[in-house]
Design a protein around this motif. Structure first.
Motif, PDB file in Angstrom:
ATOM      1  N   UNK A   1       0.804  -1.221   0.000  1.00  7.09           N
ATOM      2  CA  UNK A   1       0.000   0.000   0.000  1.00  7.09           C
ATOM      3  C   UNK A   1       0.842   1.279   0.000  1.00  7.09           C
ATOM      4  N   UNK A   2       1.961   1.281   0.699  1.00  6.88           N
ATOM      5  CA  UNK A   2       2.771   2.509   0.766  1.00  6.88           C
ATOM      6  C   UNK A   2       3.287   2.900  -0.619  1.00  6.88           C
ATOM      7  N   UNK A   3       3.850   1.937  -1.331  1.00  8.62           N
ATOM      8  CA  UNK A   3       4.345   2.235  -2.678  1.00  8.62           C
ATOM      9  C   UNK A   3       3.202   2.511  -3.638  1.00  8.62           C
ATOM     10  N   UNK A   4       2.083   1.822  -3.459  1.00  5.11           N
ATOM     11  CA  UNK A   4       0.923   2.073  -4.314  1.00  5.11           C
ATOM     12  C   UNK A   4       0.439   3.507  -4.155  1.00  5.11           C
ATOM     13  N   UNK A   5       0.397   3.977  -2.910  1.00  2.00           N
ATOM     14  CA  UNK A   5      -0.043   5.350  -2.667  1.00  2.00           C
ATOM     15  C   UNK A   5       0.946   6.351  -3.243  1.00  2.00           C
ATOM     16  N   UNK A   6       2.240   6.050  -3.133  1.00  2.00           N
ATOM     17  CA  UNK A   6       3.250   6.945  -3.706  1.00  2.00           C
ATOM     18  C   UNK A   6       3.078   7.060  -5.216  1.00  2.00           C
ATOM     19  N   UNK A   7       2.849   5.921  -5.868  1.00  2.00           N
ATOM     20  CA  UNK A   7       2.665   5.926  -7.316  1.00  2.00           C
ATOM     21  C   UNK A   7       1.406   6.701  -7.701  1.00  2.00           C
ATOM     22  N   UNK A   8       0.310   6.481  -6.975  1.00  2.00           N
ATOM     23  CA  UNK A   8      -0.939   7.160  -7.300  1.00  2.00           C
ATOM     24  C   UNK A   8      -0.840   8.660  -7.065  1.00  2.00           C
ATOM     25  N   UNK A   9      -0.221   9.060  -5.962  1.00  2.00           N
ATOM     26  CA  UNK A   9      -0.092  10.483  -5.671  1.00  2.00           C
ATOM     27  C   UNK A   9       0.821  11.194  -6.670  1.00  2.00           C
ATOM     28  N   UNK A  10       1.821  10.480  -7.184  1.00  2.00           N
ATOM     29  CA  UNK A  10       2.656  11.086  -8.224  1.00  2.00           C
ATOM     30  C   UNK A  10       1.834  11.378  -9.468  1.00  2.00           C
ATOM     31  N   UNK A  11       0.892  10.503  -9.797  1.00  2.00           N
ATOM     32  CA  UNK A  11      -0.004  10.768 -10.925  1.00  2.00           C
ATOM     33  C   UNK A  11      -0.831  12.022 -10.676  1.00  2.00           C
ATOM     34  N   UNK A  12      -1.349  12.153  -9.462  1.00  2.00           N
ATOM     35  CA  UNK A  12      -2.154  13.326  -9.124  1.00  2.00           C
ATOM     36  C   UNK A  12      -1.319  14.595  -9.212  1.00  2.00           C
ATOM     37  N   UNK A  13      -0.090  14.546  -8.722  1.00  2.00           N
ATOM     38  CA  UNK A  13       0.784  15.729  -8.795  1.00  2.00           C
ATOM     39  C   UNK A  13       1.070  16.107 -10.250  1.00  2.00           C
TER      40      UNK A  13
ATOM     41  N   UNK B   1      -7.208   5.946  -8.167  1.00  2.00           N
ATOM     42  CA  UNK B   1      -6.149   5.072  -7.657  1.00  2.00           C
ATOM     43  C   UNK B   1      -5.809   5.421  -6.209  1.00  2.00           C
ATOM     44  N   UNK B   2      -5.745   6.725  -5.902  1.00  2.00           N
ATOM     45  CA  UNK B   2      -5.470   7.148  -4.522  1.00  2.00           C
ATOM     46  C   UNK B   2      -6.569   6.655  -3.592  1.00  2.00           C
ATOM     47  N   UNK B   3      -7.817   6.859  -3.975  1.00  2.00           N
ATOM     48  CA  UNK B   3      -8.942   6.447  -3.140  1.00  2.00           C
ATOM     49  C   UNK B   3      -8.958   4.926  -2.981  1.00  2.00           C
ATOM     50  N   UNK B   4      -8.634   4.198  -4.041  1.00  2.00           N
ATOM     51  CA  UNK B   4      -8.615   2.742  -3.962  1.00  2.00           C
ATOM     52  C   UNK B   4      -7.597   2.254  -2.949  1.00  2.00           C
ATOM     53  N   UNK B   5      -6.440   2.917  -2.890  1.00  2.00           N
ATOM     54  CA  UNK B   5      -5.434   2.543  -1.881  1.00  2.00           C
ATOM     55  C   UNK B   5      -5.996   2.778  -0.481  1.00  2.00           C
ATOM     56  N   UNK B   6      -6.587   3.942  -0.266  1.00  2.00           N
ATOM     57  CA  UNK B   6      -7.138   4.236   1.058  1.00  2.00           C
ATOM     58  C   UNK B   6      -8.209   3.217   1.448  1.00  2.00           C
ATOM     59  N   UNK B   7      -9.068   2.864   0.512  1.00  2.00           N
ATOM     60  CA  UNK B   7     -10.126   1.910   0.820  1.00  2.00           C
ATOM     61  C   UNK B   7      -9.554   0.524   1.094  1.00  2.00           C
TER      62      UNK B   7
END
Length: 235
Positions: free
Chosen positions: A166-178, A189-195
């Motif tokens: 999850x940590x790396x998944x969130x990093x990857x998703x947040x980079x897309x958002x940035x 993708x960010x929300x899916x990680x949180x869920x």
């Protein structure tokens, strides 16, 4: 053995020989353009390269400028550019970071990326291609690489979620958002990680922030798919 040259185009132009950083002044502006073009296109005919890099002068003048730039590059270090008949290309000893990014992105979107092992997320977090350069051939390639990187990061985030990373998944998703704040698939993708981590509060806060952003910037709502994801969220 000749030293390996590293040509960096992501986040800005850089040239290194082995571990020794080349001073910025060692490569002229025209030399940087020449190396960058060959780094992106692999090879080019002299006339095409000259016309692209010096578009506002006659063909003879452009070819003369190309010869001068090549001569200056060859005075500094072991050769970076080789020629074969009318074609120019980088020497095989030159490593280009864009090629590394493309290989990593292509691997991420293939099925074998699901296999065990730590994915190379860092390679996908590099900066934009040659920021500040506004030539058409750079702008088009910058957009292509950005889309490739975004798709790879989103796919990789999905694979990591399946494996509990999850940590790396969130990093990857947040980079897309940035990179693209209005890209809905990145926010999903960010929300899916949180869920997946059962962090419902974080998921709702992120969704609501994205919803406000869409309303403000585009006057639209999140897609049915995104709303359905939130409705299925565990309570």
């Amino acid at each position: 053995m000749l030293p390996v040259a590293h040509l960096g185009l992501l986040g800005g132009f850089r040239l290194q020989y082995g571990g020794e950083a080349a001073e910025a002044a060692e490569v002229s502006t025209s030399g940087q353009r020449l190396l960058a073009y060959l780094g992106l296109r692999q090879r080019a005919a002299r006339t095409v390269l000259a016309g692209t890099l010096w578009p506002d002068v006659t063909e003879d003048h452009a070819l003369g400028s190309l010869r001068t730039t090549l001569w200056r590059l060859r005075q500094q270090r072991p050769s970076l550019v080789r020629s074969h008949q009318d074609t120019l290309a980088l020497e095989d000893s030159v490593r280009v970071d864009v090629h590394d990014l493309c290989r990593c992105a292509q691997h991420a979107v293939q099925s074998e990326a699901r296999a065990d092992g730590r994915p190379d997320v860092a390679s996908l977090l590099a900066g934009d291609l040659l920021p500040g350069w506004d030539e058409d051939w750079v702008v088009l390639e910058r957009e292509r690489l950005q889309q490739l990187r975004l798709h790879a990061l989103e796919t990789l985030a999905g694979h990591l979620i399946e494996r509990g990373g999850y940590a790396l998944a969130l990093e990857a998703a947040l980079e897309c958002v940035r990179t693209d704040p209005l890209r809905e698939s990145a926010h999903r993708a960010v929300v899916t990680v949180h869920l997946a981590e059962r962090n419902l509060g974080d998921a709702v806060r992120h969704y609501q922030a994205f919803r406000r952003l869409l309303r403000r910037e585009l006057g639209v709502e999140p897609s049915d798919r995104f709303r359905a994801l939130m409705r299925r969220a565990p309570t």
